[in-house]
Design a protein around this motif. Structure first.
Motif, PDB file in Angstrom:
ATOM      1  N   TYR A   1       0.829  -1.208   0.000  1.00  0.00           N
ATOM      2  CA  TYR A   1       0.000   0.000   0.000  1.00  0.00           C
ATOM      3  C   TYR A   1       0.868   1.264   0.000  1.00  0.00           C
ATOM      4  N   GLN A   2       1.948   1.242   0.765  1.00  0.00           N
ATOM      5  CA  GLN A   2       2.847   2.395   0.808  1.00  0.00           C
ATOM      6  C   GLN A   2       3.460   2.665  -0.568  1.00  0.00           C
ATOM      7  N   ARG A   3       3.837   1.622  -1.268  1.00  0.00           N
ATOM      8  CA  ARG A   3       4.417   1.817  -2.600  1.00  0.00           C
ATOM      9  C   ARG A   3       3.375   2.403  -3.560  1.00  0.00           C
ATOM     10  N   ASP A   4       2.121   1.989  -3.411  1.00  0.00           N
ATOM     11  CA  ASP A   4       1.053   2.562  -4.237  1.00  0.00           C
ATOM     12  C   ASP A   4       0.892   4.057  -3.984  1.00  0.00           C
TER      13      ASP A   4
ATOM     14  N   VAL B   1      -8.086  -6.481   5.310  1.00  0.00           N
ATOM     15  CA  VAL B   1      -8.465  -7.890   5.512  1.00  0.00           C
ATOM     16  C   VAL B   1      -7.393  -8.605   6.325  1.00  0.00           C
ATOM     17  N   ALA B   2      -6.124  -8.369   5.983  1.00  0.00           N
ATOM     18  CA  ALA B   2      -5.023  -8.984   6.732  1.00  0.00           C
ATOM     19  C   ALA B   2      -5.005  -8.498   8.179  1.00  0.00           C
ATOM     20  N   LEU B   3      -5.233  -7.202   8.370  1.00  0.00           N
ATOM     21  CA  LEU B   3      -5.254  -6.636   9.721  1.00  0.00           C
ATOM     22  C   LEU B   3      -6.402  -7.231  10.536  1.00  0.00           C
ATOM     23  N   ASP B   4      -7.555  -7.392   9.901  1.00  0.00           N
ATOM     24  CA  ASP B   4      -8.715  -7.951  10.605  1.00  0.00           C
ATOM     25  C   ASP B   4      -8.482  -9.400  11.025  1.00  0.00           C
TER      26      ASP B   4
ATOM     27  N   ASN C   1      -7.075   1.408  -3.748  1.00  0.00           N
ATOM     28  CA  ASN C   1      -8.145   1.019  -2.829  1.00  0.00           C
ATOM     29  C   ASN C   1      -8.246  -0.492  -2.680  1.00  0.00           C
ATOM     30  N   ALA C   2      -8.029  -1.211  -3.772  1.00  0.00           N
ATOM     31  CA  ALA C   2      -8.069  -2.673  -3.702  1.00  0.00           C
ATOM     32  C   ALA C   2      -6.948  -3.178  -2.795  1.00  0.00           C
ATOM     33  N   ARG C   3      -5.775  -2.548  -2.904  1.00  0.00           N
ATOM     34  CA  ARG C   3      -4.652  -2.957  -2.053  1.00  0.00           C
ATOM     35  C   ARG C   3      -4.890  -2.549  -0.601  1.00  0.00           C
ATOM     36  N   PHE C   4      -5.524  -1.389  -0.420  1.00  0.00           N
ATOM     37  CA  PHE C   4      -5.882  -0.966   0.938  1.00  0.00           C
ATOM     38  C   PHE C   4      -6.847  -1.969   1.568  1.00  0.00           C
TER      39      PHE C   4
ATOM     40  N   TRP D   1     -11.223   0.344  -7.529  1.00  0.00           N
ATOM     41  CA  TRP D   1     -11.414  -0.917  -6.808  1.00  0.00           C
ATOM     42  C   TRP D   1     -11.021  -2.125  -7.651  1.00  0.00           C
ATOM     43  N   GLU D   2     -10.537  -1.874  -8.866  1.00  0.00           N
ATOM     44  CA  GLU D   2     -10.078  -2.978  -9.688  1.00  0.00           C
ATOM     45  C   GLU D   2      -8.788  -3.559  -9.104  1.00  0.00           C
ATOM     46  N   PRO D   3      -8.514  -4.839  -9.356  1.00  0.00           N
ATOM     47  CA  PRO D   3      -7.267  -5.427  -8.860  1.00  0.00           C
ATOM     48  C   PRO D   3      -6.055  -4.604  -9.285  1.00  0.00           C
ATOM     49  N   GLY D   4      -5.146  -4.364  -8.336  1.00  0.00           N
ATOM     50  CA  GLY D   4      -3.938  -3.600  -8.632  1.00  0.00           C
ATOM     51  C   GLY D   4      -4.057  -2.128  -8.362  1.00  0.00           C
TER      52      GLY D   4
END
Length: 456
Positions: free
Chosen positions: A362-365, A402-405, A394-397, A388-391
């Protein structure tokens, strides 16, 4: 001799009754502590954290609505706009729910009551400002007026709403910690008292057994022997009850809930940082301010001393690689560090590491968004930021959240299981301990009855 036997019998009955009473009081207090932890202390802390998150999310979605609306709907980015409107409504409803929950939780604390009242009033003003901004943006040429209203709204958010919400998180978490400290101290004192009373009761039963053997020329009295066995088992069960309650309470409060709080703060910071990207694109006059704010939140999440946006990614990669090679090599600070310092449960470390990996993407985005804007490709930057498309960003956010949850879910599950196991320890062991002490009294009385009958 009969007077001495009656005295020893009375001492046994009194000590066993006192020990049973102590265990009953300790068990009721432990159940009360678990009710407070599960039904009051934890929910009001998480409600305050959820409020902080929802405020950040609502402001982020307001910025996204303005940014994706185009000129009064002309050139609107359809998917980002529709999603932002939906998320905005969800956040507003969540804030209303959290404020009601916190108002009830604040009763009895005048400071918290004033904070919730102030939050409610300020939130009403904030909604009015954002509503005016959205209305102005719906008119052709209304963007300057909309930006002016949005600036006032976000200044109110940062200056009053978010600090008040953070105060409630800290206040409620401190109240939980005080409850925890008091409960653990009480359990330790009760454990000492149970051991002391149990030892004294066993000593009295031992004296009784010795006296009967000496005076009546019998090796053992079956009743007194059985009473001693029941007492010993009751003391073991009572000790186990108090020790298990203390251990489960420690797991619930520090092993699990400390991580829940750190991760809740991380989530709120993440949403605020994500909003700073939209604000950065939306408001050219404040770009430097919002860029600095984004970096500050990044440092609060994964702190790197002296890092700037241009050096942050490289330093993050280097320090994270060092950590992956040696989990004791922690060259960073922030909420992620707090969680990694408190790894306790199976699967938690792997989930936490996946969260930081997603954060690095996300930081790189974010750098790509700023690079597109610097190259004069403002429309592409907005589309990449809110897509919201892959890549897209927002999709990466969303992948990061999801990982944080998942990490939060692991800790919440263990918090819940610790509460359940703590209650089960009391419910399962207390009746047995009390029943064994009652049996010890009855067996002592029955065991002495034939001996006392000899003196009638």
């Amino acid at each position: 001799m009969p007077a001495r036997l009656r005295l020893l019998r009375a001492a046994t009955v009194l000590l066993a009754t006192a020990l049973a009473g102590l265990l009953l009081v300790a068990g009721i207090a432990a159940l009360g502590t678990w009710s407070s932890v599960a039904d009051r202390d934890a929910p009001r802390t998480t409600s305050a954290a959820d409020l902080n998150l929802a405020l950040n999310d609502m402001d982020a979605q307001a910025a996204n609505i303005l940014l994706s609306n185009g000129d009064a709907g002309q050139g609107r980015l359809a998917t980002p706009y529709t999603k932002a409107v939906g998320f905005y409504g969800d956040a507003r409803r969540e804030i209303g729910h959290d404020l009601r929950t916190l108002a009830v939780a604040a009763q009895g604390s005048r400071a918290d009551e004033r904070t919730v009242e102030s939050l409610t009033d300020d939130f009403a003003e904030y909604q009015e400002l954002v509503g005016r901004a959205l209305e102005n943006d719906g008119h052709r040429g209304g963007r300057p007026a909309a930006l002016a209203d949005y600036r006032r709204a976000t200044d109110l958010l940062r200056g009053q709403l978010l600090p008040a919400a953070s105060t409630l998180v800290s206040s409620n978490d401190a109240a939980f910690e005080a409850e925890y400290t008091s409960a653990r101290a009480a359990l330790s004192a009760q454990l000492v008292a149970v051991l002391a009373l149990g030892a004294l009761l066993l000593a009295v039963l031992g004296v009784l057994q010795w006296y009967l053997a000496r005076r009546f020329r019998r090796v053992l009295n079956p009743g007194a022997l059985a009473a001693t066995a029941c007492t010993l088992l009751a003391v073991v069960l009572g000790t186990q009850l108090l020790s298990a309650s203390s251990a489960h309470l420690r797991v619930a409060r520090h092993d699990a809930f400390d991580s829940v709080v750190a991760l809740s703060r991380a989530r709120a910071l993440a949403y605020d940082a994500n909003a700073d990207e939209s604000r950065y694109l939306l408001d050219p006059q404040r770009r430097t301010r919002y860029q600095d704010a984004f970096l500050a939140k990044s440092q609060a999440l994964y702190g790197l001393k002296g890092a700037t946006l241009s050096t942050y990614d490289a330093e993050l990669a280097a320090t994270w690689q060092a950590y992956r090679a040696d989990h004791h090599d922690l060259r960073f600070t922030g909420e992620f560090r707090r969680e990694l310092d408190n790894i306790t449960f199976p699967g938690e470390r792997a989930a936490a590491e996946r969260t930081v990996d997603a954060y690095a993407v996300y930081q790189r985005d974010d750098r790509k968004i700023r690079a597109l804007l610097a190259a004069g490709r403002e429309s592409e930057a907005a589309e990449f930021c809110m897509g919201w498309e892959p890549g897209t960003s927002n999709a990466r956010f969303e992948a990061w959240m999801v990982a944080l949850d998942k990490v939060t879910g692991i800790n919440r599950a263990h918090f819940d299981s610790s509460v359940d196991e703590g209650r089960a320890a009391v419910d399962g062991l207390l009746p047995w301990a009390g029943g064994l002490l009652a049996a010890a009294v009855l067996l002592t009385v029955l065991g002495l009855r034939p001996r006392l009958a000899e003196f009638r």
